[in-house]
Design a protein around this motif. Structure first.
Motif, PDB file in Angstrom:
ATOM      1  N   LEU A 287      -9.371  10.366  17.682  1.00  0.00           N
ATOM      2  CA  LEU A 287      -9.009   9.936  16.331  1.00  0.00           C
ATOM      3  C   LEU A 287      -8.518   8.495  16.356  1.00  0.00           C
ATOM      4  N   ALA A 288      -9.072   7.666  15.474  1.00  0.00           N
ATOM      5  CA  ALA A 288      -8.612   6.292  15.292  1.00  0.00           C
ATOM      6  C   ALA A 288      -8.135   6.136  13.856  1.00  0.00           C
ATOM      7  N   HIS A 289      -7.071   5.337  13.656  1.00  0.00           N
ATOM      8  CA  HIS A 289      -6.537   5.194  12.303  1.00  0.00           C
ATOM      9  C   HIS A 289      -5.970   3.797  12.091  1.00  0.00           C
ATOM     10  N   ILE A 290      -6.040   3.341  10.853  1.00  0.00           N
ATOM     11  CA  ILE A 290      -5.521   2.034  10.449  1.00  0.00           C
ATOM     12  C   ILE A 290      -4.652   2.250   9.219  1.00  0.00           C
ATOM     13  N   THR A 291      -3.398   1.805   9.282  1.00  0.00           N
ATOM     14  CA  THR A 291      -2.443   1.969   8.190  1.00  0.00           C
ATOM     15  C   THR A 291      -1.972   0.599   7.730  1.00  0.00           C
ATOM     16  N   ASN A 292      -1.979   0.392   6.416  1.00  0.00           N
ATOM     17  CA  ASN A 292      -1.513  -0.888   5.898  1.00  0.00           C
ATOM     18  C   ASN A 292      -0.542  -0.687   4.741  1.00  0.00           C
ATOM     19  N   THR A 293       0.360  -1.641   4.580  1.00  0.00           N
ATOM     20  CA  THR A 293       1.273  -1.639   3.442  1.00  0.00           C
ATOM     21  C   THR A 293       0.581  -2.314   2.257  1.00  0.00           C
ATOM     22  N   GLY A 294       1.064  -2.017   1.053  1.00  0.00           N
ATOM     23  CA  GLY A 294       0.453  -2.624  -0.126  1.00  0.00           C
ATOM     24  C   GLY A 294       0.602  -1.737  -1.343  1.00  0.00           C
ATOM     25  N   ASP A 295      -0.289  -1.937  -2.306  1.00  0.00           N
ATOM     26  CA  ASP A 295      -0.193  -1.214  -3.570  1.00  0.00           C
ATOM     27  C   ASP A 295      -0.517   0.266  -3.431  1.00  0.00           C
ATOM     28  N   GLY A 296      -1.316   0.630  -2.423  1.00  0.00           N
ATOM     29  CA  GLY A 296      -1.726   2.017  -2.282  1.00  0.00           C
ATOM     30  C   GLY A 296      -2.917   2.340  -3.175  1.00  0.00           C
ATOM     31  N   ILE A 297      -3.430   3.550  -3.008  1.00  0.00           N
ATOM     32  CA  ILE A 297      -4.593   4.009  -3.768  1.00  0.00           C
ATOM     33  C   ILE A 297      -4.172   5.200  -4.621  1.00  0.00           C
ATOM     34  N   PRO A 298      -4.418   5.167  -5.926  1.00  0.00           N
ATOM     35  CA  PRO A 298      -4.066   6.320  -6.772  1.00  0.00           C
ATOM     36  C   PRO A 298      -4.745   7.593  -6.294  1.00  0.00           C
ATOM     37  N   ALA A 299      -4.054   8.713  -6.490  1.00  0.00           N
ATOM     38  CA  ALA A 299      -4.580  10.003  -6.021  1.00  0.00           C
ATOM     39  C   ALA A 299      -5.931  10.324  -6.649  1.00  0.00           C
ATOM     40  N   ALA A 300      -6.149   9.929  -7.894  1.00  0.00           N
ATOM     41  CA  ALA A 300      -7.415  10.234  -8.568  1.00  0.00           C
ATOM     42  C   ALA A 300      -8.581   9.472  -7.957  1.00  0.00           C
ATOM     43  N   ASP A 301      -8.307   8.348  -7.300  1.00  0.00           N
ATOM     44  CA  ASP A 301      -9.382   7.530  -6.726  1.00  0.00           C
ATOM     45  C   ASP A 301      -9.694   7.885  -5.279  1.00  0.00           C
ATOM     46  N   LEU A 302      -8.762   8.528  -4.588  1.00  0.00           N
ATOM     47  CA  LEU A 302      -8.943   8.810  -3.163  1.00  0.00           C
ATOM     48  C   LEU A 302     -10.241   9.556  -2.845  1.00  0.00           C
ATOM     49  N   PRO A 303     -10.624  10.592  -3.619  1.00  0.00           N
ATOM     50  CA  PRO A 303     -11.863  11.310  -3.257  1.00  0.00           C
ATOM     51  C   PRO A 303     -13.120  10.463  -3.387  1.00  0.00           C
ATOM     52  N   HIS A 304     -13.039   9.284  -4.022  1.00  0.00           N
ATOM     53  CA  HIS A 304     -14.245   8.507  -4.323  1.00  0.00           C
ATOM     54  C   HIS A 304     -14.350   7.199  -3.550  1.00  0.00           C
ATOM     55  N   ILE A 305     -13.350   6.852  -2.749  1.00  0.00           N
ATOM     56  CA  ILE A 305     -13.352   5.507  -2.166  1.00  0.00           C
ATOM     57  C   ILE A 305     -14.471   5.308  -1.147  1.00  0.00           C
ATOM     58  N   PHE A 306     -15.066   6.385  -0.636  1.00  0.00           N
ATOM     59  CA  PHE A 306     -16.171   6.239   0.310  1.00  0.00           C
ATOM     60  C   PHE A 306     -17.526   6.261  -0.383  1.00  0.00           C
ATOM     61  N   GLU A 307     -17.517   6.273  -1.722  1.00  0.00           N
ATOM     62  CA  GLU A 307     -18.776   6.215  -2.455  1.00  0.00           C
ATOM     63  C   GLU A 307     -19.236   4.767  -2.567  1.00  0.00           C
ATOM     64  N   ARG A 308     -20.522   4.595  -2.746  1.00  0.00           N
ATOM     65  CA  ARG A 308     -21.104   3.252  -2.818  1.00  0.00           C
ATOM     66  C   ARG A 308     -20.689   2.549  -4.109  1.00  0.00           C
ATOM     67  N   PHE A 309     -20.238   1.307  -3.959  1.00  0.00           N
ATOM     68  CA  PHE A 309     -19.844   0.435  -5.060  1.00  0.00           C
ATOM     69  C   PHE A 309     -18.592   0.920  -5.792  1.00  0.00           C
ATOM     70  N   TYR A 310     -17.899   1.930  -5.265  1.00  0.00           N
ATOM     71  CA  TYR A 310     -16.710   2.410  -5.967  1.00  0.00           C
ATOM     72  C   TYR A 310     -15.557   1.448  -5.730  1.00  0.00           C
TER      73      TYR A 310
END
Length: 358
Positions: A287-310
């Motif tokens: 397992l490899a992982h990358i964690t960053n600080t910042g604004d974060g991703i809303p829960a409603a968007d998380l299931p779609h972030i690996f979609e094309r052009f999302y």
């Protein structure tokens, strides 16, 4: 159409089969009762002093009449039960058939109720799962076309505006003008290359070029290449890796996956923020992982972030130069090697991970 379906469909066949079974049972009983039973009845009656004619008449008035009545009743009940059973089976199947035709016409929101025997209900569940998958694929296709058109339209519109202004003498040729034109052209080139990468991944069948490798060494090489970008952005980079982590994957694909993830981390981590890169062994996987600080991703968007052009925030991402394809490429390349990807985001931390077979 409906009448022909009922006459030649499963309902009529079930009813006919039940009727034939009942008729066969009645026939067997009739042969036994009216044939052998009548002879035995006459023999017993004659042993007790009755004449053959009297015994025959008594048998006809009692046993035969009762048997005929029972046979008619059994036949009627059999037909009724056959019709009810046939309806219970054919109605949900007919519903699934009509729903399948609606889906074929493009109505992907169509669903069927879970009814009938367990086997038919399981078929309805499978149909609903298929329709849901088709609906999601259609949504992604529409979004892909709309977003791709937008990504192409923006730089093309800018290029057209600059060229028309240069042609009409509104804007004087200068180094800054040509730099802007070059930037828009580079953007189109990057988009074309990303689409090529997606197309190549779609055409690939199964894992290709997989070798045994040390994931720690692969991550370390990618981090060294990305360090200057983190330094320019004023982002702290922490690396926590074991001495060695055996895995199986495509080295070229992994280099692109890590480059995309680190580039995203630079893009969406504010100056003064922190990015942590790590890896660990899990049962059967690395397992490899990358964690960053910042604004974060809303829960409603998380299931779609690996979609094309999302994009999570369209204007923000476009301003930072992303086309919304990087994570789609990451997902495609990792899964082509038998791995998995995922992301979590909460409390100002975004955690993106991928796993590979060990």
């Amino acid at each position: 159409m409906r009448a022909r379906y009922l006459l030649g469909g499963i309902a009529a066949r079930i009813a006919l089969a039940c009727l034939l079974v009942s008729a066969t049972a009645i026939l067997v009983i009739a042969v036994g009762v009216l044939g052998f039973g009548q002879s035995a009845f006459q023999h017993l009656m004659m042993e007790h002093g009755a004449t053959a004619a009297a015994a025959h008449q008594m048998f006809q008035q009692t046993v035969t009449a009762f048997f005929l009545g029972a046979g008619l009743l059994a036949g009627s009940v059999s037909i009724l039960l056959a019709v009810l059973l046939a309806r219970r089976l054919s109605h949900p199947l007919d519903e699934i058939g009509r729903a399948a035709r609606r889906v074929a016409e493009g109505h992907y929101h169509t669903r069927v109720p879970r009814a009938g025997p367990e086997e038919v209900a399981s078929l309805a569940d499978s149909f609903n799962q298929m329709a849901e998958s088709l609906e999601e694929q259609e949504r992604m296709r529409r979004e892909f076309i709309a977003n791709a058109a937008h990504e192409l339209r923006t730089p093309l519109t800018n290029l057209q505006g600059y060229l028309e202004a240069l042609r009409d003498g509104v804007v004087a040729p200068s180094r800054e003008t040509f730099a802007s034109l070059q930037e828009e052209a580079d953007r189109l080139v990057r988009l074309a290359r990303s689409l090529d990468a997606l197309a190549v991944g779609d055409a690939a069948v199964g894992p290709t070029g997989l070798v045994d490798l040390d994931l720690v060494q692969t991550i370390s090489s990618a981090v060294e290449l990305a360090k200057p970008a983190f330094e320019r952005a004023g982002i702290r980079l922490d690396v926590a890796l074991p001495d060695r982590l055996p895995a199986r994957g495509n080295p070229d694909h992994l280099a692109q996956v890590l480059a995309n993830l680190l580039q995203n981390a630079v893009r969406y981590t504010p100056s003064g923020g922190r990015v942590t890169v790590g890896a660990e062994a899990r049962p059967g996987t690395a397992l490899a992982h990358i964690t960053n600080t910042g604004d974060g991703i809303p829960a409603a968007d998380l299931p779609h972030i690996f979609e094309r052009f999302y994009r999570v925030e369209k204007s923000r991402d476009r301003a930072r130069g992303g086309a919304g394809i990087g994570l789609a490429i990451v997902k495609q390349l990792v899964e082509s090697g038998g791995g998995r990807v995922g992301a979590e985001s909460h409390a100002g931390l975004t955690h993106v991970w991928f796993s590979l077979p060990a």
